[in-house]
Scaffold this active site. Structure first.
Site, PDB file in Angstrom:
ATOM      1  N   LYS A 224       6.051 -10.158 -17.277  1.00 44.27           N
ATOM      2  CA  LYS A 224       4.825 -10.908 -16.974  1.00 44.27           C
ATOM      3  C   LYS A 224       3.640 -10.326 -17.756  1.00 44.27           C
ATOM      4  O   LYS A 224       2.840 -11.060 -18.337  1.00 44.27           O
ATOM      5  CB  LYS A 224       4.551 -10.887 -15.457  1.00 44.27           C
ATOM      6  CG  LYS A 224       5.563 -11.713 -14.665  1.00 44.27           C
ATOM      7  CD  LYS A 224       5.469 -11.534 -13.157  1.00 44.27           C
ATOM      8  CE  LYS A 224       6.601 -12.304 -12.463  1.00 44.27           C
ATOM      9  NZ  LYS A 224       6.599 -12.167 -11.002  1.00 44.27           N
TER      10      LYS A 224
ATOM     11  N   GLN B 157       4.291  -8.286  -6.492  1.00 41.62           N
ATOM     12  CA  GLN B 157       5.704  -8.534  -6.766  1.00 41.62           C
ATOM     13  C   GLN B 157       6.541  -8.309  -5.499  1.00 41.62           C
ATOM     14  O   GLN B 157       6.386  -7.307  -4.800  1.00 41.62           O
ATOM     15  CB  GLN B 157       6.190  -7.615  -7.908  1.00 41.62           C
ATOM     16  CG  GLN B 157       7.608  -7.888  -8.386  1.00 41.62           C
ATOM     17  CD  GLN B 157       7.788  -9.250  -9.054  1.00 41.62           C
ATOM     18  OE1 GLN B 157       6.842  -9.813  -9.607  1.00 41.62           O
ATOM     19  NE2 GLN B 157       8.984  -9.786  -8.994  1.00 41.62           N
TER      20      GLN B 157
ATOM     21  N   ASP C 174       0.773 -17.021  -7.677  1.00 41.81           N
ATOM     22  CA  ASP C 174       2.195 -17.199  -7.359  1.00 41.81           C
ATOM     23  C   ASP C 174       2.417 -18.466  -6.524  1.00 41.81           C
ATOM     24  O   ASP C 174       3.538 -18.940  -6.400  1.00 41.81           O
ATOM     25  CB  ASP C 174       2.700 -16.004  -6.537  1.00 41.81           C
ATOM     26  CG  ASP C 174       3.557 -15.046  -7.349  1.00 41.81           C
ATOM     27  OD1 ASP C 174       4.179 -15.495  -8.327  1.00 41.81           O
ATOM     28  OD2 ASP C 174       3.620 -13.862  -6.982  1.00 41.81           O
TER      29      ASP C 174
HETATM   30  N1  GUN Z   1      10.108 -11.903  -6.649  1.00 36.69           N
HETATM   31  C1  GUN Z   1      10.991 -12.787  -7.122  1.00 36.69           C
HETATM   32  N2  GUN Z   1      10.362 -13.840  -7.711  1.00 36.69           N
HETATM   33  C2  GUN Z   1       9.046 -13.585  -7.593  1.00 36.69           C
HETATM   34  C3  GUN Z   1       7.875 -14.286  -8.008  1.00 36.69           C
HETATM   35  O1  GUN Z   1       7.910 -15.374  -8.587  1.00 36.69           O
HETATM   36  N3  GUN Z   1       6.691 -13.686  -7.696  1.00 36.69           N
HETATM   37  C4  GUN Z   1       6.608 -12.495  -7.038  1.00 36.69           C
HETATM   38  N4  GUN Z   1       5.401 -12.004  -6.755  1.00 36.69           N
HETATM   39  N5  GUN Z   1       7.671 -11.831  -6.635  1.00 36.69           N
HETATM   40  C5  GUN Z   1       8.878 -12.363  -6.919  1.00 36.69           C
END
Ligand code: GUN
Length: 295
Positions: free
Chosen positions: A58, A102, A125
């Site tokens: 990311k 995350q 998100d």
């Molecule tokens: N864990 C698995 N997929 C995601 C996501 O798209 N965002 C976040 N913050 N955590 C995750």
């Protein structure tokens, strides 16, 4: 039975690059208009290797499109109170357009409490109930990254969806449930008749076999086998797993929830793993961050 072998790949790397080049152009405009680039902050708690990889990609993607990014690392021993204080700080930091925490978080931290604490306007998100509710009602807001990335992928390859039967396997709050809502919306991609299947579904193969579009987010390696898929189906695989493989130098290989080698020859379209949904999740996070910076 005769099987076709002319499947096409829903290539998330290729599609992601195309969308990201549009994001990079828009970023240059934001920079000109506001004097600063869109800024995404990512919070990573603990040392989970998969989470470190995801957050790393990311941050790298932000750099590639010209965003500013900040990675905030905290040890696995961080308390819920400390994390809530960090969320509060980011909510109030006017230099941060959007941020993510995350998941998964260490067991002693209540994920729901953290998600609820994120200001909906910075929730890139799209996990906050307000954003999920807005999606449900078709109101503007931030769409959850993985389902929206899949929608973008179907759009990019002009996969027909109207009137199709879409079966979503998995009902998580962040993938399966919002995916089902997006695919049933009166929009393109959308206008599907949607079935959500899950761990309690009876005779799952009979259900998946009806799918024109099969979206799998069950979190089990190679769970969907060729006998469960209709000839000519579109298959989207959200899973990503490391499975032991002594024949590989690194001792493992990456696979999805779908047994790709056997399923692909039956498909019209299928996502590879890796290189399918993963890059689109990241792209979709960039789209949300750009939107946050423009709002
Ligand atoms: N864990 C698995 N997929 C995601 C996501 O798209 N965002 C976040 N913050 N955590 C995750």
């Amino acid at each position: 039975m005769e099987t076709s072998t002319t499947y096409r790949l829903l290539d998330g790397t290729e599609c992601g690059m195309a969308v990201r080049s549009r994001i990079a152009s828009a970023t240059a405009e934001v920079l000109k208009a506001r004097g600063r680039a869109p800024h995404l902050a990512a919070v990573l708690v603990g040392e989970d290797p998969a989470s470190q990889t995801y957050v790393g990609s990311k941050v790298k993607a932000c750099e590639e499109v010209g965003f500013r990014s900040t990675l905030l690392r905290r040890p696995a021993t961080t308390t819920e109170e400390d994390l809530l204080a960090l969320v509060d700080q980011l909510n109030n930091d006017s230099t941060v357009d959007g941020f993510i925490v995350q998941l998964p978080l260490p067991k002693h931290i209540n994920e729901e409490r953290i998600t609820l604490a994120i200001a909906p306007g910075k929730d890139v998100d799209g996990f906050h109930p307000q954003n999920l509710g807005r999606m449900m009602l078709g109101l503007p807001g931030y769409l959850p990254a993985t389902p929206n990335g899949i929608v973008e992928l179907l759009r990019h390859y002009e996969v027909p969806t109207e009137g199709k039967h879409c079966v979503v396997v998995g009902r998580s709050n962040i993938v399966g449930t919002p995916m089902a809502i997006l695919m049933s919306r009166n929009a393109y991609p959308g206008n599907c008749t949607v079935t959500i299947a899950h761990s309690r579904t009876r005779d799952l193969p009979a259900i998946t076999h009806q799918a024109d579009i099969l979206i799998v987010a069950i979190g089990k390696p190679n769970f969907i086998t060729a006998d469960m898929v209709k000839e000519g189906a579109v298959v989207v695989d959200v899973g990503i797993h490391r499975v032991e493989d002594a024949s590989r130098k690194r001792g493992y290989r990456i696979c999805g929830d779908v047994e790709f080698e056997r399923v692909a020859p039956k498909c019209a379209w299928i996502t590879p793993v890796p290189g399918g949904v993963g890059p689109m999740t990241v792209t979709s996070l960039l789209l949300n961050t750009l939107k946050a910076a423009r709002s």
